[in-house]
Design a protein around this motif. Structure first.
Motif, PDB file in Angstrom:
ATOM      1  N   UNK A  57       0.669  -3.281  -6.362  1.00 19.55           N
ATOM      2  CA  UNK A  57       0.595  -2.124  -5.802  1.00 19.55           C
ATOM      3  C   UNK A  57      -0.830  -1.293  -5.190  1.00 19.55           C
ATOM      4  N   UNK A  58      -1.191  -1.061  -4.131  1.00 15.66           N
ATOM      5  CA  UNK A  58      -2.547  -0.550  -3.623  1.00 15.66           C
ATOM      6  C   UNK A  58      -2.235   0.764  -3.083  1.00 15.66           C
ATOM      7  N   UNK A  59      -3.245   1.819  -3.258  1.00 16.83           N
ATOM      8  CA  UNK A  59      -3.446   3.242  -2.124  1.00 16.83           C
ATOM      9  C   UNK A  59      -4.528   3.035  -1.429  1.00 16.83           C
ATOM     10  N   UNK A  60      -4.540   4.787  -1.041  1.00 18.93           N
ATOM     11  CA  UNK A  60      -4.987   4.844  -0.304  1.00 18.93           C
ATOM     12  C   UNK A  60      -5.174   6.617  -0.626  1.00 18.93           C
ATOM     13  N   UNK A  85       9.312   4.678  -5.963  1.00 19.18           N
ATOM     14  CA  UNK A  85       8.271   3.313  -5.887  1.00 19.18           C
ATOM     15  C   UNK A  85       8.813   2.207  -7.520  1.00 19.18           C
ATOM     16  N   UNK A  86      10.097   1.514  -7.006  1.00 23.81           N
ATOM     17  CA  UNK A  86      10.905   0.765  -7.811  1.00 23.81           C
ATOM     18  C   UNK A  86       9.927  -0.407  -8.636  1.00 23.81           C
ATOM     19  N   UNK A  87      10.215  -0.444  -9.678  1.00 27.87           N
ATOM     20  CA  UNK A  87       9.543  -1.597 -10.411  1.00 27.87           C
ATOM     21  C   UNK A  87      10.629  -2.749 -11.169  1.00 27.87           C
ATOM     22  N   UNK A 127       0.923  -1.067   0.190  1.00 24.18           N
ATOM     23  CA  UNK A 127       0.466   0.411   0.086  1.00 24.18           C
ATOM     24  C   UNK A 127       1.070   1.248   0.058  1.00 24.18           C
ATOM     25  N   UNK A 128       0.605   2.207  -0.662  1.00 30.11           N
ATOM     26  CA  UNK A 128       1.364   3.723  -1.205  1.00 30.11           C
ATOM     27  C   UNK A 128       0.680   4.430   0.206  1.00 30.11           C
ATOM     28  N   UNK A 129       1.682   5.050   0.393  1.00 27.40           N
ATOM     29  CA  UNK A 129       1.272   5.798   1.784  1.00 27.40           C
ATOM     30  C   UNK A 129       0.294   6.953   1.805  1.00 27.40           C
ATOM     31  N   UNK A 130      -1.029   7.368   2.591  1.00 26.97           N
ATOM     32  CA  UNK A 130      -1.582   8.208   2.289  1.00 26.97           C
ATOM     33  C   UNK A 130      -0.958   9.495   2.114  1.00 26.97           C
ATOM     34  N   UNK A 131      -2.591  10.543   1.375  1.00 31.86           N
ATOM     35  CA  UNK A 131      -2.357  11.799   1.133  1.00 31.86           C
ATOM     36  C   UNK A 131      -1.259  12.047   0.876  1.00 31.86           C
ATOM     37  N   UNK A 132      -1.122  11.301  -0.709  1.00 31.87           N
ATOM     38  CA  UNK A 132      -0.185  11.480  -1.678  1.00 31.87           C
ATOM     39  C   UNK A 132      -0.761  12.350  -2.635  1.00 31.87           C
ATOM     40  N   UNK A 133      -1.080  13.739  -3.432  1.00 37.69           N
ATOM     41  CA  UNK A 133      -1.700  14.007  -4.249  1.00 37.69           C
ATOM     42  C   UNK A 133      -1.284  14.247  -5.789  1.00 37.69           C
ATOM     43  N   UNK A 134       0.199  13.252  -6.358  1.00 35.87           N
ATOM     44  CA  UNK A 134       0.616  13.084  -7.593  1.00 35.87           C
ATOM     45  C   UNK A 134       0.719  11.746  -7.580  1.00 35.87           C
ATOM     46  N   UNK A 135       0.844  12.000  -8.661  1.00 33.40           N
ATOM     47  CA  UNK A 135       1.745  10.642  -8.390  1.00 33.40           C
ATOM     48  C   UNK A 135       2.593  10.327 -10.392  1.00 33.40           C
ATOM     49  N   UNK A 136       4.353  11.083  -9.986  1.00 30.81           N
ATOM     50  CA  UNK A 136       5.230  10.970 -11.365  1.00 30.81           C
ATOM     51  C   UNK A 136       5.437   9.646 -11.830  1.00 30.81           C
ATOM     52  N   UNK A 137       5.489   9.253 -13.251  1.00 25.10           N
ATOM     53  CA  UNK A 137       5.845   8.178 -13.843  1.00 25.10           C
ATOM     54  C   UNK A 137       7.242   8.076 -14.799  1.00 25.10           C
TER      55      UNK A 137
END
Length: 224
Positions: free
Chosen positions: A220-223, A195-197, A3-13
């Protein structure tokens, strides 16, 4: 499932090797283009091209290295035309690259949760747009940072700092997704959760700079 930590506003890929399986394409186009000109580069030349292509431990760019080889092999086509042909072939090839495991589902889930999505890549903008459009992902992303937008490349933090500035966010709000050593280092230097893939790597990468490492997005999952 992580699970990805909470309260993240942006995912950068990152794109190549993170969202889509493009890693083998540049070297394949390199080999084919030279072969079509009756030339078989040496194994060392192919290895150096891959390093330049991935900006991995060399000081010269892909264009500079291609220019060197054009001179060495006395290719009659003008360097600018030869290099342009390389990128034309590459752009045609990458649009057919397949998505890596779980990417489409993950992107749509994140977008539906209100998370801002951005691509931060050393590829040229038109290449990035071609890939996103081919997978019908273009409308999911709020920002693209490509080669034209940066002066210093990964592992320098500049690509991610530029994105953070454009999105008016701070590092604590951002999660970086990367498949390569330099990308993971870049994200961490920018102060972001990384996060490394592993799935998109032809050659195993040192992802020890990442906060967590998974095989693919399916883990992966996220809150929100």
């Amino acid at each position: 499932m992580l699970t990805i930590p909470k309260n993240k506003k942006a995912f950068l890929f990152d794109m190549d090797g993170t969202l889509v399986d493009t890693e083998p394409i540049g070297p394949e186009v390199f080999n084919t283009l030279f072969s079509d000109n009756g030339i078989t580069p040496t194994p060392d030349e192919r290895s150096l091209f891959i390093k330049a292509w991935r900006r991995d431990g060399v000081t010269f760019t892909t264009d500079e290295y291609l220019t060197q080889l054009i001179a060495k092999y006395d290719i009659t086509q003008a360097p600018s035309g030869f290099i342009s042909e390389f990128y034309t072939r590459y752009k045609q090839a990458i649009v057919t690259s397949g998505e890596l495991t779980g990417v489409g589902v993950f992107l749509n889930m994140a977008k539906s949760a209100g998370i801002i999505l951005a691509v931060i890549s050393s590829s040229k903008r038109d290449q990035i747009e071609a890939v996103l459009d081919n997978h019908e992902w273009g409308d999911l992303f709020s920002l693209i940072v490509g080669e034209e937008d940066i002066r210093k490349f990964k592992p320098d933090p500049e690509p991610y700092l530029v994105a953070m500035q454009k999105l008016s966010l701070n590092p604590a709000n951002c999660v970086v997704f990367e498949d390569a050593t330099n990308g993971a280092i870049s994200g961490k230097k920018a102060g972001m959760f990384v996060i490394g893939l592993r799935e998109g790597n032809e050659i195993e990468q040192d992802l020890s700079a990442a906060d967590i490492v998974v095989q693919s997005f399916a883990e992966l999952n996220f809150n929100s």
